[in-house]
Design an enzyme around this catalytic site. Structure first.
Site, PDB file in Angstrom:
ATOM      1  N   CYS A  47     -24.177  72.377 -17.250  1.00 53.62           N
ATOM      2  CA  CYS A  47     -23.819  72.572 -15.839  1.00 53.62           C
ATOM      3  C   CYS A  47     -24.662  73.720 -15.290  1.00 53.62           C
ATOM      4  O   CYS A  47     -25.052  74.617 -16.025  1.00 53.62           O
ATOM      5  CB  CYS A  47     -22.323  72.897 -15.739  1.00 53.62           C
ATOM      6  SG  CYS A  47     -21.768  73.389 -14.108  1.00 53.62           S
ATOM      7  N   SER A  49     -23.795  76.253 -13.699  1.00 51.94           N
ATOM      8  CA  SER A  49     -23.177  77.570 -13.899  1.00 51.94           C
ATOM      9  C   SER A  49     -23.659  78.232 -15.191  1.00 51.94           C
ATOM     10  O   SER A  49     -23.822  79.451 -15.236  1.00 51.94           O
ATOM     11  CB  SER A  49     -21.651  77.465 -13.941  1.00 51.94           C
ATOM     12  OG  SER A  49     -21.171  77.005 -12.717  1.00 51.94           O
ATOM     13  N   HIS A  52     -26.942  79.678 -14.372  1.00 52.20           N
ATOM     14  CA  HIS A  52     -26.807  80.898 -13.556  1.00 52.20           C
ATOM     15  C   HIS A  52     -26.676  82.142 -14.444  1.00 52.20           C
ATOM     16  O   HIS A  52     -27.150  83.210 -14.104  1.00 52.20           O
ATOM     17  CB  HIS A  52     -25.566  80.826 -12.654  1.00 52.20           C
ATOM     18  CG  HIS A  52     -25.710  79.920 -11.454  1.00 52.20           C
ATOM     19  ND1 HIS A  52     -26.895  79.606 -10.878  1.00 52.20           N
ATOM     20  CD2 HIS A  52     -24.757  79.284 -10.717  1.00 52.20           C
ATOM     21  CE1 HIS A  52     -26.688  78.806  -9.833  1.00 52.20           C
ATOM     22  NE2 HIS A  52     -25.404  78.590  -9.725  1.00 52.20           N
ATOM     23  N   HIS A  69     -19.271  75.132 -20.898  1.00 53.83           N
ATOM     24  CA  HIS A  69     -17.872  75.034 -20.455  1.00 53.83           C
ATOM     25  C   HIS A  69     -17.482  73.601 -20.132  1.00 53.83           C
ATOM     26  O   HIS A  69     -16.435  73.363 -19.546  1.00 53.83           O
ATOM     27  CB  HIS A  69     -17.634  75.953 -19.244  1.00 53.83           C
ATOM     28  CG  HIS A  69     -18.428  75.571 -18.032  1.00 53.83           C
ATOM     29  ND1 HIS A  69     -19.770  75.814 -17.938  1.00 53.83           N
ATOM     30  CD2 HIS A  69     -18.071  74.956 -16.891  1.00 53.83           C
ATOM     31  CE1 HIS A  69     -20.214  75.358 -16.763  1.00 53.83           C
ATOM     32  NE2 HIS A  69     -19.199  74.827 -16.110  1.00 53.83           N
ATOM     33  N   CYS A 176     -15.891  69.585 -16.600  1.00 52.46           N
ATOM     34  CA  CYS A 176     -16.297  70.353 -15.407  1.00 52.46           C
ATOM     35  C   CYS A 176     -16.825  69.437 -14.308  1.00 52.46           C
ATOM     36  O   CYS A 176     -16.129  69.153 -13.348  1.00 52.46           O
ATOM     37  CB  CYS A 176     -17.334  71.437 -15.701  1.00 52.46           C
ATOM     38  SG  CYS A 176     -17.783  72.276 -14.152  1.00 52.46           S
TER      39      CYS A 176
END
Ligand code: CND
Ligand code: ZN
Ligand code: ZN
Length: 376
Positions: A47, A49, A52, A69, A176
């Protein structure tokens, strides 16, 4: 060989610090303590994120850390007092926990459990320790999950049993991407039949918002991305129009206002860019529009706009995980997927062996993948 109660040595992708590639290392995973569960991961998705954190945009983690995650696996062993899962169960780790007791869990409109590490950024389990070590060093946990490892340990509030027939290489996306996007449309915005929607950013999250808007019966779904190669999938999933801001001289919110007689009922920012968040707000109708922020902006950013944009009646909202209470919705969505009520196949663009995780991140950064699923 029975590994219950023993330290497991296995491979994990360790991020030693920001701006570094993930390193596949041999780590030690301690047995689960009371109310904890050790999981053998089977599949995990990449993902934005996670990226990031690698890029240092989000300061939500301590280093070194095992990211990831969005995953699915099988319970290897459980600590004392665990009743929600047993060894052999298929499970999905929950990056947004559900303790069932805190205000965030008991309030019907909230899903933000006090056990969440998002915002606290301890990188540890509740007892302020981690179950991971590598080369004698403590390796941090990432938002209660850490799925980029052959084995992980989570608290019982951060894991849920799913249907025995679930194909783990697909349902990992329920951990997610799919749920966050789909829930943002059907649960958070509560898109109604016949309404107009605009979705900014067509990654795994934005495309899942489109799936949700379509299921909710939206009459117009405008998909926006600066990468036009994303349009084919967006159309396949239900977008009625696709536009690239680079093809227009005037700001994209003006284009959307013109296309929708003054703005959409629902707009969704699925990128994590504060300028686009304001565009999404301006694209929603001045008095009956709702803008939903799904993307996660860099830790230091500030969202700035005139409060007069809201005064005539616009709504701005945001939530994690589509506003869903994680323990309840994940098994339901998995069952719906098995029953064919949704299809995540078009979100799953690439499959790679776990050790090629850095290649998976490269595909995401180049805009070539939607979701890469890594198989262990
Ligand atoms: P991904 O990077 O796959 O998709 C983003 C898309 O946005 C890409 O297709 C880009 O081409 C496009 N894009 C980039 N800049 C612009 C721009 N200025 N205008 C238009 N399009 C643009 O990301 P993802 O789908 O995996 O994740 C999207 C966001 O959602 C990201 O910020 C991530 O951190 C966040 C998120 C939120 C949650 C939650 O619970 N709310 C959970 N996981 C991830
Ligand atoms: Zn995510
Ligand atoms: Zn709670």
């Amino acid at each position: 060989m029975d590994t219950t109660g023993k330290v497991i040595k296995c491979k994990a992708a360790v991020l030693w610090g920001p701006h570094q590639p993930l390193m596949i290392e041999e780590i030690e995973v301690a047995p689960p303590k009371a109310h904890e569960v050790r999981i053998k991961m089977v599949a995990t998705g990449i993902c934005r994120s996670d990226d990031h954190i690698i890029e240092g945009f989000l300061k939500t983690s301590k280093y070194p850390v095992i990211l990831g995650h969005e995953g699915a696996g099988i319970v290897e062993s459980v600590g004392s007092g665990v009743t929600c899962v047993k060894p052999g169960d298929k499970v999905i780790p929950l990056f947004l926990p559900y303790c069932g007791e805190c205000r965030g869990c008991t309030e019907p409109k909230s899903n933000f459990c006090r056990k969440s590490d998002i915002g606290k950024n301890t990188g540890l389990l509740s007892d302020h320790t981690s179950r991971f070590t590598c080369k004698g060093k403590l390796i941090h946990n990432f938002i209660c999950t850490s799925t980029f490892t052959e084995y992980t340990v989570v608290e019982e509030t951060s894991v849920v049993k799913i249907h025995d027939d679930a194909p783990l290489d697909k349902v990992c996306l329920v951990g997610c991407g799919f749920t966050t996007g789909y829930g943002s449309a059907v649960n958070l915005a509560k898109v109604e039949p016949g309404t107009t929607c605009a979705v900014f950013g067509l990654g795994g999250i934005g495309l899942s918002v489109i799936i949700g808007c379509k299921v909710a019966g939206a009459s117009k779904i405008i998909a926006i991305d600066t990468n036009s190669t994303k349009f084919e999938k967006a159309k396949e999933l239900g977008a009625t129009e696709c536009i690239n801001p680079k093809d227009y001289d005037n700001p994209i919110h003006e284009v959307i206002q013109q296309m929708t007689e003054g703005g959409v009922h629902y707009s969704f920012e699925c990128i994590g860019n504060t300028d686009v968040m304001v565009s999404a707000l301006l694209s929603s109708h001045v008095s009956c529009g709702t803008a939903v922020i799904v993307g996660v902006a860099p830790s230091v950013s500030i969202l700035s706009f005139s409060p007069r944009l809201l005064l005539p009646g616009r709504t701005l909202k945001s939530a994690l995980f589509g506003g869903f209470k994680s323990k309840k919705c994940v098994p339901e969505l998995v069952t719906d997927l098995i029953a064919g009520r949704f299809n995540v196949d078009s979100l799953l663009s690439h499959k790679l062996p776990f050790k090629e995780i850095n290649k998976g991140f490269d595909l995401l950064r180049k805009g070539e993948s939607i979701r890469t699923v890594l198989e262990f």
